[in-house]
Design a protein around this motif. Structure first.
Motif, short mmCIF file in Angstrom:
data_model
loop_
_atom_site.label_atom_id
_atom_site.label_comp_id
_atom_site.label_asym_id
_atom_site.label_seq_id
_atom_site.Cartn_x
_atom_site.Cartn_y
_atom_site.Cartn_z
N GLY A 217 54.83 42.89 24.55
CA GLY A 217 54.34 43.90 23.46
C GLY A 217 54.15 45.07 23.87
N LYS A 218 54.40 45.62 25.06
CA LYS A 218 54.33 46.80 25.70
C LYS A 218 55.39 48.06 25.11
N THR A 219 54.96 48.97 24.87
CA THR A 219 55.79 50.12 24.74
C THR A 219 56.10 50.81 26.13
N ALA A 220 56.90 51.59 26.04
CA ALA A 220 57.19 52.35 27.29
C ALA A 220 55.53 53.13 27.87
N ILE A 243 50.04 56.68 20.19
CA ILE A 243 48.98 56.52 20.93
C ILE A 243 48.07 55.31 21.07
N ASN A 244 48.24 54.80 19.59
CA ASN A 244 47.48 53.63 19.59
C ASN A 244 48.27 52.29 19.38
N ALA A 245 49.61 52.46 20.12
CA ALA A 245 50.15 51.07 20.10
C ALA A 245 49.51 50.04 20.83
N TYR A 246 49.56 48.81 20.65
CA TYR A 246 48.65 47.67 21.51
C TYR A 246 49.98 46.58 21.50
N ASP A 247 49.73 45.86 22.58
CA ASP A 247 50.39 44.76 23.21
C ASP A 247 50.04 43.51 22.57
N VAL A 248 50.65 42.34 23.28
CA VAL A 248 50.17 41.06 22.63
C VAL A 248 48.94 40.56 22.56
N LYS A 249 48.09 41.41 23.55
CA LYS A 249 46.66 40.90 23.65
C LYS A 249 45.75 41.83 22.77
N GLY A 250 46.65 42.88 22.27
CA GLY A 250 45.84 43.80 21.59
C GLY A 250 45.32 44.96 22.10
N GLN A 251 45.76 45.05 23.54
CA GLN A 251 45.25 46.35 24.55
C GLN A 251 46.04 47.47 23.98
N THR A 252 45.23 48.57 23.70
CA THR A 252 45.93 49.92 23.60
C THR A 252 45.85 50.71 24.83
N ALA A 253 46.61 51.93 24.89
CA ALA A 253 46.55 52.46 26.18
C ALA A 253 45.13 52.87 26.81
N ARG A 281 39.71 47.71 18.80
CA ARG A 281 39.44 46.61 19.41
C ARG A 281 40.66 45.71 19.81
N ASN A 282 40.50 44.87 20.90
CA ASN A 282 41.61 44.18 21.32
C ASN A 282 41.28 42.88 20.89
N TYR A 283 42.25 41.74 21.04
CA TYR A 283 41.95 40.54 20.23
C TYR A 283 40.87 39.98 20.80
N ASP A 284 40.04 40.38 21.76
CA ASP A 284 38.97 39.62 22.01
C ASP A 284 37.64 40.65 21.54
N GLY A 285 37.83 41.47 20.86
CA GLY A 285 36.79 42.23 19.98
C GLY A 285 36.10 43.19 20.94
N MET A 286 37.00 43.82 22.00
CA MET A 286 36.40 44.74 22.86
C MET A 286 37.08 46.12 22.75
N THR A 287 36.11 47.47 22.77
CA THR A 287 36.45 48.53 22.66
C THR A 287 37.02 49.00 24.15
N PRO A 288 37.53 49.99 24.39
CA PRO A 288 38.07 50.52 25.50
C PRO A 288 36.70 50.71 26.50
N LEU A 289 35.65 51.02 25.89
CA LEU A 289 34.37 51.33 26.70
C LEU A 289 33.96 49.99 27.22
N HIS A 290 33.75 48.72 26.52
CA HIS A 290 33.63 47.59 26.95
C HIS A 290 34.35 47.09 28.35
N CYS A 291 35.95 47.57 28.03
CA CYS A 291 36.66 47.09 28.92
C CYS A 291 36.23 47.98 30.53
N ALA A 292 35.96 49.28 30.18
CA ALA A 292 35.59 49.89 31.41
C ALA A 292 34.21 49.68 32.14
N ALA A 293 33.34 49.28 31.32
CA ALA A 293 32.22 48.62 31.89
C ALA A 293 32.38 47.05 32.64
N ILE A 294 33.05 46.35 31.94
CA ILE A 294 33.36 45.19 32.73
C ILE A 294 34.22 45.22 33.78
N SER A 295 35.29 46.31 33.92
CA SER A 295 35.85 46.68 35.22
C SER A 295 34.89 47.33 36.14
#
Length: 454
Positions: A217-220, A243-253, A281-295
């Motif tokens: 599901g990833k675009t270039a 810019i808002n395209a998402y992959d099979v996990k709902g993850q955007t750029a 939101r990705n398919y686990d209900g997280m925003t990019p900010l949540h991802c940044a914090a977890i990382s």
């Protein structure tokens, strides 16, 4: 789809795919990779397309000479100065220095203060917090040169060579997808071959296939993000990539850039505001900010408990913290709660005992700071989570910070427990319990005093 083969060509399965290219780089990585942002509690392996090969590396392929790899590399030798290094290290000036806050000083400039007060409580489209980050890029035509905001002008001579290379290529190969869904643009992007990617993007844009997706599901554009290629990200956005395209996990750029802690890529994406969805939101209900914090949590947990500080880990942590700040300054909502557990970024930071991130978040000047701090995630406030940090060296400091900013120790969770009930047994727990009780008693006295004044 499969490309047509000439009698001398080998099957397309022998050609390098994005998946293979990125896996080769990942096997070369010696540093740890953070868990996927798709879950806050269970570490998992990163997506397949999580790392890429350096421009300077040589690629060989068992396919015919007209394969993507051979055709791209044999045309010219990429200059050494254009070589990119990928996650976890980043070339060029330190973005962390520009965006991360010193933990030892007060968080305060008038611009930052106003930006947070204006944007934090809202989740709709946001205005640009830092006008210097905003820029627009026009599409380059033959003979044109343009200095990009990331410090590198595209090489027009090489771009012309790439265009001729594409023009001489079989149409189905130049515009189609292989059995893994990869277009030639995916391949060039994964390798970091900017001029080739630019020429391929021109071709695919003209036939409406710029956002073709590979098997995951990833675009270039998403491949360019995971490859840590801010210039290619910028080029693709200038061509009109979604810019808002998402992959099979709902993850955007934004999700991917935040997860891997790539400030340069993140800046390129955020500069395309207001079209970027900061609250996607990705398919686990997280925003990019949540991802940044977890990382950031994952990187901080990797620090050794004793011994010399790891410079590489510290740089990675600084860059990931800068990603948190960039998202917030761009208007990402601090109040957003992940769908599965209702955690905010503060809950996520406190739960992992991440003192740096907790300190940073609690310095943000919110007008409703007490409401934010006392938000519940499945019944637990951040103070409940801090009380459960048994044995964590930062437990007392985090409890004090939360109390100073208005955390209420009298709030009960779904089991009717106050934070004091969740403390460890023993002298340390008794000391912390006394601290919570004193603050609770002080809060009750203030409330009574205010009632008397009324």
């Amino acid at each position: 789809m499969h490309f047509d083969k000439s009698p001398k060509e080998k099957p397309c399965s022998t050609l390098p795919t994005v998946k293979k290219l990125l896996e080769q780089k990942r096997r070369r990585e010696t540093s740890s990779v953070p868990p996927s942002c798709s879950t806050a509690s269970t570490p998992s392996a990163p997506p397949t397309t999580t790392a890429t090969l350096s421009l300077a590396e040589s690629f060989t392929c068992s396919g015919a000479s007209s394969s993507y790899s051979d055709m791209a590399v044999s045309s010219w030798q990429m200059p050494q100065e254009s070589t990119h290094s990928y996650y976890p290290s980043h070339p060029g000036p330190s973005f962390a220095a520009a965006y991360s806050l010193p933990m030892t000083t007060e968080y305060a400039t008038q611009q930052q203060l106003q930006g947070f007060i204006d944007t934090m409580p809202y989740e709709g489209p946001m205005s640009v917090a830092d006008p210097s980050m905003a820029s627009s890029w026009s599409v380059l035509g033959p003979g044109q040169a343009e200095q990009l905001s990331f410090g590198s002008a595209i090489d027009i001579a090489r771009l012309e060579e790439a265009r001729m290379l594409l023009n001489g290529m079989d149409y189905s190969r130049a515009t189609g997808q292989d059995e893994d869904g990869d277009t030639i643009l995916h391949i060039y992007t994964a390798k970091g071959l900017r001029e080739c990617a630019y020429a391929a993007a021109e071709r695919l844009r003209d036939i409406g296939r710029l956002d073709a997706k590979e098997h995951k599901g990833k675009t270039a554009l998403l491949v360019a993000v995971t490859a840590n290629q801010p210039e290619i990200v910028q080029d693709l956005l200038s061509f009109g990539s979604d810019i808002n395209a998402y992959d099979v996990k709902g993850q955007t750029a934004l999700h991917l850039a935040a997860h891997y802690g790539l400030p340069g890529v993140l800046q390129a994406i955020l500069s395309s505001r207001p079209s970027v969805n900061l609250e996607a939101r990705n398919y686990d209900g997280m925003t990019p900010l949540h991802c940044a914090a977890i990382s950031h949590n994952a990187t901080m947990k990797a620090f050794p408990s004793i011994g010399l500080a790891d410079v590489g880990l510290q740089t990675m942590a600084d860059e990931k913290l800068s990603c948190v700040q960039m998202l917030l300054q761009s208007g990402a909502s601090l109040l957003s709660q992940e769908i599965k557990s209702n955690k905010t970024v503060l809950h996520l930071a406190v739960k992992e005992g991440n003192i740096d991130l907790v300190t940073y978040l609690l310095r943000i000047p919110l007008p409703n700071i007490k409401d934010f701090i006392n938000l519940k995630a499945h019944g637990h406030t951040a103070l409940h989570m801090a009380a459960g940090l048994h044995g964590n060296p930062h437990q007392e400091e985090i409890l004090q910070l939360l109390l100073q900013r208005g955390a209420d120790p009298s709030i009960r969770n779904l089991e009717n427990d106050q934070p004091a009930h969740l403390l460890q047994i023993g002298p340390e727990g008794d000391k912390l319990k006394l601290m919570l009780k004193k603050r609770s008693a002080s809060s009750r006295r203030r409330i009574v005093s205010l009632q008397d004044q009324e």
